[in-house]
Write an enzyme that holds these catalytic residues in place. Structure first.
Site, PDB file in Angstrom:
ATOM      1  N   ARG A  66     -28.873  -1.340 -53.590  1.00 49.77           N
ATOM      2  CA  ARG A  66     -30.326  -1.335 -53.366  1.00 49.77           C
ATOM      3  C   ARG A  66     -30.569  -1.814 -51.943  1.00 49.77           C
ATOM      4  O   ARG A  66     -30.133  -2.896 -51.560  1.00 49.77           O
ATOM      5  CB  ARG A  66     -31.057  -2.265 -54.327  1.00 49.77           C
ATOM      6  CG  ARG A  66     -32.483  -2.509 -53.844  1.00 49.77           C
ATOM      7  CD  ARG A  66     -33.368  -3.216 -54.793  1.00 49.77           C
ATOM      8  NE  ARG A  66     -33.731  -2.343 -55.897  1.00 49.77           N
ATOM      9  CZ  ARG A  66     -34.821  -2.523 -56.641  1.00 49.77           C
ATOM     10  NH1 ARG A  66     -35.651  -3.503 -56.386  1.00 49.77           N
ATOM     11  NH2 ARG A  66     -35.082  -1.704 -57.646  1.00 49.77           N
TER      12      ARG A  66
ATOM     13  N   HIS B  16     -35.653   6.498 -55.665  1.00 48.91           N
ATOM     14  CA  HIS B  16     -35.330   5.544 -56.730  1.00 48.91           C
ATOM     15  C   HIS B  16     -34.972   6.350 -57.988  1.00 48.91           C
ATOM     16  O   HIS B  16     -35.691   6.341 -58.977  1.00 48.91           O
ATOM     17  CB  HIS B  16     -36.556   4.654 -56.966  1.00 48.91           C
ATOM     18  CG  HIS B  16     -36.289   3.410 -57.759  1.00 48.91           C
ATOM     19  ND1 HIS B  16     -35.017   3.016 -58.129  1.00 48.91           N
ATOM     20  CD2 HIS B  16     -37.134   2.456 -58.252  1.00 48.91           C
ATOM     21  CE1 HIS B  16     -35.110   1.870 -58.808  1.00 48.91           C
ATOM     22  NE2 HIS B  16     -36.375   1.534 -58.902  1.00 48.91           N
TER      23      HIS B  16
ATOM     24  N   GLN C  77     -34.853   4.922 -61.685  1.00 53.05           N
ATOM     25  CA  GLN C  77     -36.175   4.669 -62.266  1.00 53.05           C
ATOM     26  C   GLN C  77     -36.721   5.943 -62.914  1.00 53.05           C
ATOM     27  O   GLN C  77     -37.306   5.915 -63.991  1.00 53.05           O
ATOM     28  CB  GLN C  77     -37.146   4.178 -61.175  1.00 53.05           C
ATOM     29  CG  GLN C  77     -38.567   3.961 -61.665  1.00 53.05           C
ATOM     30  CD  GLN C  77     -38.704   2.761 -62.590  1.00 53.05           C
ATOM     31  OE1 GLN C  77     -38.215   1.693 -62.286  1.00 53.05           O
ATOM     32  NE2 GLN C  77     -39.368   2.940 -63.727  1.00 53.05           N
TER      33      GLN C  77
ATOM     34  N   ASP D 178     -47.884   3.036 -58.452  1.00 53.87           N
ATOM     35  CA  ASP D 178     -46.899   2.107 -57.894  1.00 53.87           C
ATOM     36  C   ASP D 178     -47.639   1.254 -56.858  1.00 53.87           C
ATOM     37  O   ASP D 178     -48.774   1.587 -56.466  1.00 53.87           O
ATOM     38  CB  ASP D 178     -45.742   2.915 -57.254  1.00 53.87           C
ATOM     39  CG  ASP D 178     -44.594   2.052 -56.748  1.00 53.87           C
ATOM     40  OD1 ASP D 178     -44.549   0.849 -57.071  1.00 53.87           O
ATOM     41  OD2 ASP D 178     -43.730   2.591 -56.017  1.00 53.87           O
TER      42      ASP D 178
ATOM     43  N   CYS E 148     -43.669   1.717 -62.422  1.00 56.08           N
ATOM     44  CA  CYS E 148     -42.265   1.297 -62.363  1.00 56.08           C
ATOM     45  C   CYS E 148     -42.125  -0.219 -62.386  1.00 56.08           C
ATOM     46  O   CYS E 148     -41.072  -0.730 -62.765  1.00 56.08           O
ATOM     47  CB  CYS E 148     -41.598   1.877 -61.118  1.00 56.08           C
ATOM     48  SG  CYS E 148     -42.470   1.465 -59.587  1.00 56.08           S
TER      49      CYS E 148
ATOM     50  N   ARG F 206     -35.085   1.305 -68.552  1.00 57.23           N
ATOM     51  CA  ARG F 206     -34.201   1.220 -67.386  1.00 57.23           C
ATOM     52  C   ARG F 206     -32.780   0.901 -67.834  1.00 57.23           C
ATOM     53  O   ARG F 206     -31.816   1.476 -67.350  1.00 57.23           O
ATOM     54  CB  ARG F 206     -34.658   0.098 -66.414  1.00 57.23           C
ATOM     55  CG  ARG F 206     -36.002   0.269 -65.751  1.00 57.23           C
ATOM     56  CD  ARG F 206     -36.065   1.462 -64.844  1.00 57.23           C
ATOM     57  NE  ARG F 206     -34.978   1.527 -63.863  1.00 57.23           N
ATOM     58  CZ  ARG F 206     -34.875   0.771 -62.771  1.00 57.23           C
ATOM     59  NH1 ARG F 206     -35.779  -0.122 -62.473  1.00 57.23           N
ATOM     60  NH2 ARG F 206     -33.853   0.931 -61.927  1.00 57.23           N
TER      61      ARG F 206
HETATM   62  N1  NVA Z   1     -42.181   1.587 -54.180  1.00 60.37           N
HETATM   63  C1  NVA Z   1     -41.689   0.307 -54.643  1.00 60.37           C
HETATM   64  C2  NVA Z   1     -40.878   0.478 -55.875  1.00 60.37           C
HETATM   65  C3  NVA Z   1     -40.362  -0.807 -56.477  1.00 60.37           C
HETATM   66  C4  NVA Z   1     -39.547  -0.584 -57.717  1.00 60.37           C
HETATM   67  C5  NVA Z   1     -40.874  -0.338 -53.545  1.00 60.37           C
HETATM   68  O1  NVA Z   1     -40.050   0.357 -52.918  1.00 60.37           O
HETATM   69  O2  NVA Z   1     -41.069  -1.516 -53.267  1.00 60.37           O
HETATM   70  N1   CP Z   2     -38.771  -0.901 -61.104  1.00 63.67           N
HETATM   71  C1   CP Z   2     -37.832  -1.591 -60.445  1.00 63.67           C
HETATM   72  O1   CP Z   2     -36.948  -1.036 -59.790  1.00 63.67           O
HETATM   73  O2   CP Z   2     -37.950  -2.926 -60.556  1.00 63.67           O
HETATM   74  P1   CP Z   2     -37.137  -4.007 -59.719  1.00 63.67           P
HETATM   75  O3   CP Z   2     -37.596  -3.881 -58.287  1.00 63.67           O
HETATM   76  O4   CP Z   2     -37.534  -5.324 -60.323  1.00 63.67           O
HETATM   77  O5   CP Z   2     -35.680  -3.724 -59.840  1.00 63.67           O
END
Ligand code: NVA
Ligand code: CP
Length: 313
Positions: free
Chosen positions: A108, A135, A138, A231, A272, A300
């Site tokens: 990540r 992602h 997700q 989101d 998400c 998830r």
């Molecule tokens: N768009 C958000 C998704 C988090 C799961 C981010 O990248 O912070």
């Molecule tokens: N939805 C998701 O990816 O959550 P986290 O950022 O907590 O992993």
């Protein structure tokens, strides 16, 4: 069956065919049923998963780590403060070392290029646990949640409201196109997904019968929606844009009026998570009876376990 994804990475859903996604969703259903019946297996016994985090996470880390551990595997959490990734040591070199010590890698972080390099140089399956670009794990959970609710994916109208150029809007577009859904991004014109991905989604839609469209007209966009998805307005790494986004996205907040505008009593709300209640979604909607966010979060784990079963065993 002879069908398997052994050895495959998941860098972006673009690399997975609709049949591959179907296969993963079927295994997800199976592992969820096992989890409900408290059946225990040791499918990952003797295997090690390295989990690399440049950004924070609750769900993704917990899903990977708990799924891998309960199947007898060992998952190692490595934050950017723990390893040299991209700092004192190149991503290529890190990948080659990891590939000689572990059986799979989850990443990540910020750059999509990093997850690609990890896959190219490690020689083991690499899972994208979120980048600025996409992602994909997700989306697997989201598809599972939608299918659980409506019994199908094909023809379901999925509306993404808000920051249409972020990783979620882009990834959902690809997932929806692959599964023959009707995907609409309701956002200001400046916040639509990038052309390159729109073209890819259109191309996929020709084969699957999906529909992909964009509008800044909320009433028109959400009419007939089965799923309203949103989101955060400022994703990780772009917190400095929040004030500007609040101004731009206020009319695109998911509230009870928006849920009513769908014209469908059975329409559901998805996110998400993490959510900023009062910004992209009101407290009433996310805590209301149409919200499926907790099922979605749980899924998830099942979809991630399914992905690792399909690619590691
Ligand atoms: N768009 C958000 C998704 C988090 C799961 C981010 O990248 O912070
Ligand atoms: N939805 C998701 O990816 O959550 P986290 O950022 O907590 O992993």
């Amino acid at each position: 069956m002879g069908y398997n994804l052994k050895g495959r990475s998941l860098i972006t859903l673009l690399d997975y065919s609709p049949q591959d996604v179907r296969y993963l969703l079927d295994i997800s259903k199976q592992v969820k049923a096992e989890s409900r019946s408290r059946a225990k297996f040791k499918r990952f016994e003797g295997l090690t998963l390295a989990m690399l985090f440049e950004k924070r996470s609750t769900r993704t880390r917990l899903a990977f780590e708990s799924a891998f551990t309960e199947e007898g595997g060992h998952a190692i959490f490595l934050s950017k403060n723990d390893i040299q990734l991209g700092a004192k040591e190149s991503v290529e070199d890190t990948a080659r070392v990891l590939g000689r010590m572990v059986d799979a890698i989850m990443f990540r972080g910020f750059k999509q290029e990093h997850v690609e390099i990890l896959a190219k140089y490690s020689g083991v399956p690499v899972y994208n646990g979120l980048t600025d670009l996409c992602h994909p794990t997700q989306v697997l959970a989201d598809l599972m949640t939608i299918e659980e609710n409506f019994g199908k994916l094909k023809g379901i109208k999925l509306v993404f409201m808000g920051d249409g150029r972020n990783n979620m809007a882009r990834s959902l577009m690809i997932g929806a196109a692959k599964m023959g859904m009707d995907y609409v991004v309701v956002s200001p014109k400046e916040l639509r997904p990038d052309e390159e991905f729109i073209e890819k989604a259109m191309e996929i839609s020709k084969e699957t019968g999906a529909k992909v469209s964009f509008t800044d007209n909320v009433e028109e966009g959400v009419n007939g929606a089965d799923v309203i998805y949103t989101d955060v307005w400022a994703s990780m790494g772009e917190e400095d844009k929040l004030q500007e986004r609040i101004k731009m996205l206020k009319p695109f907040q998911v509230n009870e009026k928006v849920m009513e505008m769908t014209g469908k009593e059975e329409a559901i709300f998805m996110h998400c998570l993490p959510a900023v209640k009062g910004q992209e979604v009101t407290f009433e909607v996310i805590e209301g009876k149409k919200s499926r966010v907790w099922e979605e979060a749980e899924n998830r784990k099942h979809t991630i376990k399914a992905l690792m079963i399909a690619t590691l065993l």
